[in-house]
Structures are given as C-alpha cells and as structure tokens.
Design an enzyme around this catalytic site. Sequence first.
Site, PDB file in Angstrom:
ATOM      1  CG  ASP A  47      -2.206   0.756   1.089  1.00  0.00           C
ATOM      2  OD1 ASP A  47      -2.258   1.423   0.072  1.00  0.00           O
ATOM      3  OD2 ASP A  47      -3.037   0.518   1.776  1.00  0.00           O
ATOM      4  CG  ASP A  48      -0.242   4.698   0.223  1.00  0.00           C
ATOM      5  OD1 ASP A  48      -1.181   4.404  -0.609  1.00  0.00           O
ATOM      6  OD2 ASP A  48      -0.588   5.704   1.330  1.00  0.00           O
ATOM      7  CB  CYS A  86      -6.510   2.300  -1.594  1.00  0.00           C
ATOM      8  SG  CYS A  86      -5.042   3.262  -0.787  1.00  0.00           S
ATOM      9  CG  HIS A 140     -10.130   0.013  -0.107  1.00  0.00           C
ATOM     10  ND1 HIS A 140      -8.996   0.700   0.473  1.00  0.00           N
ATOM     11  CD2 HIS A 140     -11.121   0.658   0.635  1.00  0.00           C
ATOM     12  CE1 HIS A 140      -9.111   1.358   1.215  1.00  0.00           C
ATOM     13  NE2 HIS A 140     -10.438   1.639   1.716  1.00  0.00           N
ATOM     14  CG  ASP A 336      -2.215   0.896  -3.438  1.00  0.00           C
ATOM     15  OD1 ASP A 336      -1.050   1.134  -3.233  1.00  0.00           O
ATOM     16  OD2 ASP A 336      -3.132   0.673  -2.490  1.00  0.00           O
ATOM     17  CG  HIS A 337      -1.583   4.446  -5.214  1.00  0.00           C
ATOM     18  ND1 HIS A 337      -1.079   4.875  -4.128  1.00  0.00           N
ATOM     19  CD2 HIS A 337      -2.865   4.037  -4.775  1.00  0.00           C
ATOM     20  CE1 HIS A 337      -1.947   4.589  -2.912  1.00  0.00           C
ATOM     21  NE2 HIS A 337      -3.110   4.037  -3.335  1.00  0.00           N
TER      22      HIS A 337
END
Length: 552
Positions: A47-48, A86, A140, A336-337
């Site tokens: 995540d992130d 997300c 998510h 995810d990014h």
Amino acid sequence: MSPPPPPPIWRQLSFSLLLGSFCIALESAAQGNSATDALNILLIIVDDLRPSLGCYGDKLVRSPNIDQLASHSVLFQNAFAQQAVCAPSRVSFLTGRRPDTTRLYDFNSYWRVHSGNFSTIPQYFKENGYVTMSVGKVFHPGISSNHSDDYPYSWSFPPYHPSSEKYENTKTCKGQDGKLHANLLCPVDVADVPEGTLPDKQSTEEAIRLLEKMKTSASPFFLAVGYHKPHIPFRYPKEFQKLYPLENITLAPDPHVPDSLPPVAYNPWMDIREREDVQALNISVPYGPIPEDFQRKIRQSYFASVSYLDTQVGHVLSALDDLRLAHNTIIAFTSDHGWALGEHGEWAKYSNFDVATRVPLMLYVPGRTAPLPAAGQKLFPYRDPFDPASDWMDAGRHTEDLVELVSLFPTLAGLAGLPVPPRCPIPSFHVELCREGQNLQKHLQLHDLEEEPDLFGNPRELIAYSQYPRPADFPQWNSDKPSLNDIKVMGYSIRTVDYRYTVWVGFDPSEFLANFSDIHAGELYFVDSDPLQDHNVYNDSQHGGLLHSLRP
C-alpha cells in the site's frame, strides 16, 4: 436497459497516438499446463509504495529482501497505476479493467453491481483449479469489495484480516507530552501497542501458515498478501527509525508548488492534515507548506516504514524457500500506487504525477528469470536491513519499457500456463472475462520470437494511461477523494517515454461521460528535459503541433 458506453477517452487518444506511431496492439495466447506441473502464484501487494527501493537505485533506503527478489526477477522500471488511490487502483488491476470500465473512482460502489460482473485474477485462477487465498489488504475493504473482499467469487476461503488492524488509526502514538495520540508519525514499541503486535506482522505469520498448509496440497495455490505499510499513519517498530538519522534526510528535490501547475491538478493532502501532530502545525490550506523540519520527519518515517515492510516480505520469501516452494511458485511484487514525499509541494497520492502513479513491479518465474538454486542453496535467505553486509546485491534483469498495472491479469495467466483472457470489446460491460491490459510476457523475453512474433514491439511505442477525478477547478476539502456525485472534472493522463500529457475535462458523473470539448486545463512535461515534471509547457505555442495530434 443496457448501461451507457464508457467515456471514449482511451479509444480517442489511442487513435490519435496510433496516427503518430505511438500506439501498439499486442495479442498473445498461452498453452495450458497439466495440473501436475501447474505453477503456484504468490502476489504481494503493498500500500502506497513508490519505487523508493535499493533495486530502483535509491541510495538511502535499505530494502535488502525486496532487492534480493529483484535480483532473481525481471524488474519494470516504468510501471504505472491507472488511478492513484487505493480502491479504484486495486479493483482496476485485479479485474484487468480501467477505472472508466469499473466506474469506481471513489470507495463507494461494488463493480459487480454498478458496472459489470467482471472476473478477477484470483477468481480466474480459482475457476482453473487453484486454491485462492487472501491475507491482509488485497482488495480495499468496504463497499468497493462488497464488505467481503469479493468472497466467495475470488477466494476459496474467507480472506484473513489481522485483528490489530482496528488500532491503526486510533490513539496509540506516544507524543512528547507522554500522552497517546492519533498522529501521522507513529514509531512504536511493539510490546506496548494493543495485542503486542502490528497488522503486517500478523499478515506475515498467516501467510507463512498458509504456505505450510499448501506444501502438501495436491492443488496449486494462488496466495495474495497485502501489506499496509508504508500507508499512513507511519506506525512501525521504532528501531527502524535508527536506519535513517534525520541529518541524512534531505527535502524533496522540488519541494515547491510549480508556478505553471494548474490548480485543478494539485492535491491538498487532506488526509495528512487530519492527523493530530500535523494539526498542531496549523498549516495553511491548500498549499501549505509543511515546515521543513517536519518534512524531513515525514520522509524519515516513510523510509523507516519501507524497511519494516521489507523485513516482512523477507520472512515470507524465506519461508517459501524453506518449504521448497520457490522452485515452482511465480512471485509478483507491486504496489497499488506511489506516494509524493514533498515533490511539487504535494504529499500522499491523489494526482497524475509520476510520483503518485509510478509503482514498483517485479516478476519472478522459477528457472526462467533466474536459474534454480543448487541443492542446499536458498534463493531467498532472510536479509537483515540492520546488517551492512545485506546492502550488496546482484543486479537482476531490468526493462525500461512503460507498462501498466492493468496488465497483471493477462500476464499472470500467461505465465501460469492458463489461456490468456481475450481483449475487451468496446463497450465490455456485458463481458465477464476479458482484459484491457497487455500481456507483459514479451518484456520478460521468455518466448521464442519466431513462434510468437506479436509478443514483441518497439518499446518507444508503449504508453501508460492514468486518470484522476476532481470536484472543482481549485483545491478544496474533497479534492483528494471526491465522491462520485461530486466529480466535475476528470484528468486523463498519457505517459510515454518522451512526455506526460494530461488534459482536465468536464465530467458528468450521472452518465459517466467526459466532455472533451470542455477543457479546463492541461499539462505537458518532457521527460528528458524535465524528469521531475516541474515545468508545464502546455501553453507554449512551440508545442502546438504535438498537442493538436494528441487531442481527441
């Protein structure tokens, strides 16, 4: 009544780029393996996580276990998410469809109800005889995955969520006043937190337990492991802070809001402002800035969270090795990014810039991306980030080609020997199984050119698409995460090897339609001369010819 067609942006922009020799059409098919030689899949989703890793050339961040995985993998230097938030990103790459097809731009709808009954990656593997398992944050949680992480469609068993997740955003951060706060910066003594553990530690333990269980299974497995860190709050074991003394932490190379940045493109990082320690700074809205000393502390805690994450990945990979599963398990590692760390005066995700959309992506295929180990040797021995000897790592195979997360579905299917889902028609709301991404096997160079020539193309013709919604032309309280009904503008972005081009256009959320005659703003950055994307030349007359060729 059939749903209205999706916004035509990608069809129109792709057509324009095709005329300019920028677009590539790739199709592939894969021969199926018998059940006896089926390869397992381990999908690790973070995540992130931006590519702030040693294997991506970061000289500061200590990530020896992920670097070790990269040394046995093909590493994609230029992989991009389709929306930098997300839920939309995860639904996009897990279904193989773009956000304009899933119609999820926020957190508040379930694609099977509001868009189409689209198959997912784990669902496809489940339907092909795999035992599919989810640990941690894969989909998510909440409405966007039907409050079930898409179980039972995608998973053979109910997904596992760590019991300590519920404390992530509570007052567990000890402040200088000795009291507990809900802070952005939250290094902790693990023994003192509720349950004496952290979510990612629990996810690692569960992932290892499942691997041990699947060791003797007659069926192949698909195990997805989703890690929370480095998502905020930066709640991690405090000893990892020692890896990053503040005197070694620099500011972002471009910490100021560019003069040429359209206001609609700016994200005001409201989720960071909600934390108690940030509230105490009384930072002006929307542009700030955050005081420089606190900027360094944010960057310190982000990097410390990454090193903590690295240890968890290392434990899972080491267990895979110990169980003698590394020789028949494909490993995909991604995020995810990305996440801005002060670049352009921005923090968090919520934009179309590279720092928000670019992600790490690596694929390990046993015996193909790297030789299998000799008897008694391990591919993935655990590496301690506190041990200086862990810094050295063999370089793996890299590709500079631009790729997209939406391509994970066909790629994993093809690598596992399953039939690659067909390309989606336009529209594709009625089609349960198809894909909008490319099969990335061509980038791994695992195919014979004479047998499958259509797998190969000119790297300079590759494109990555992303998009981001806004409620208004100027930054406001909900600019980062507008609900569907509040979306008034959509920023569609094209990233090539030469430039990033973004056009912000009017958007009708009731019809899911973009109006490309209603241009609110534009951005154009040239990668070679402006790699940080600080100098928007959209309004420069000398680039009018290029812009004319790009506009739909």
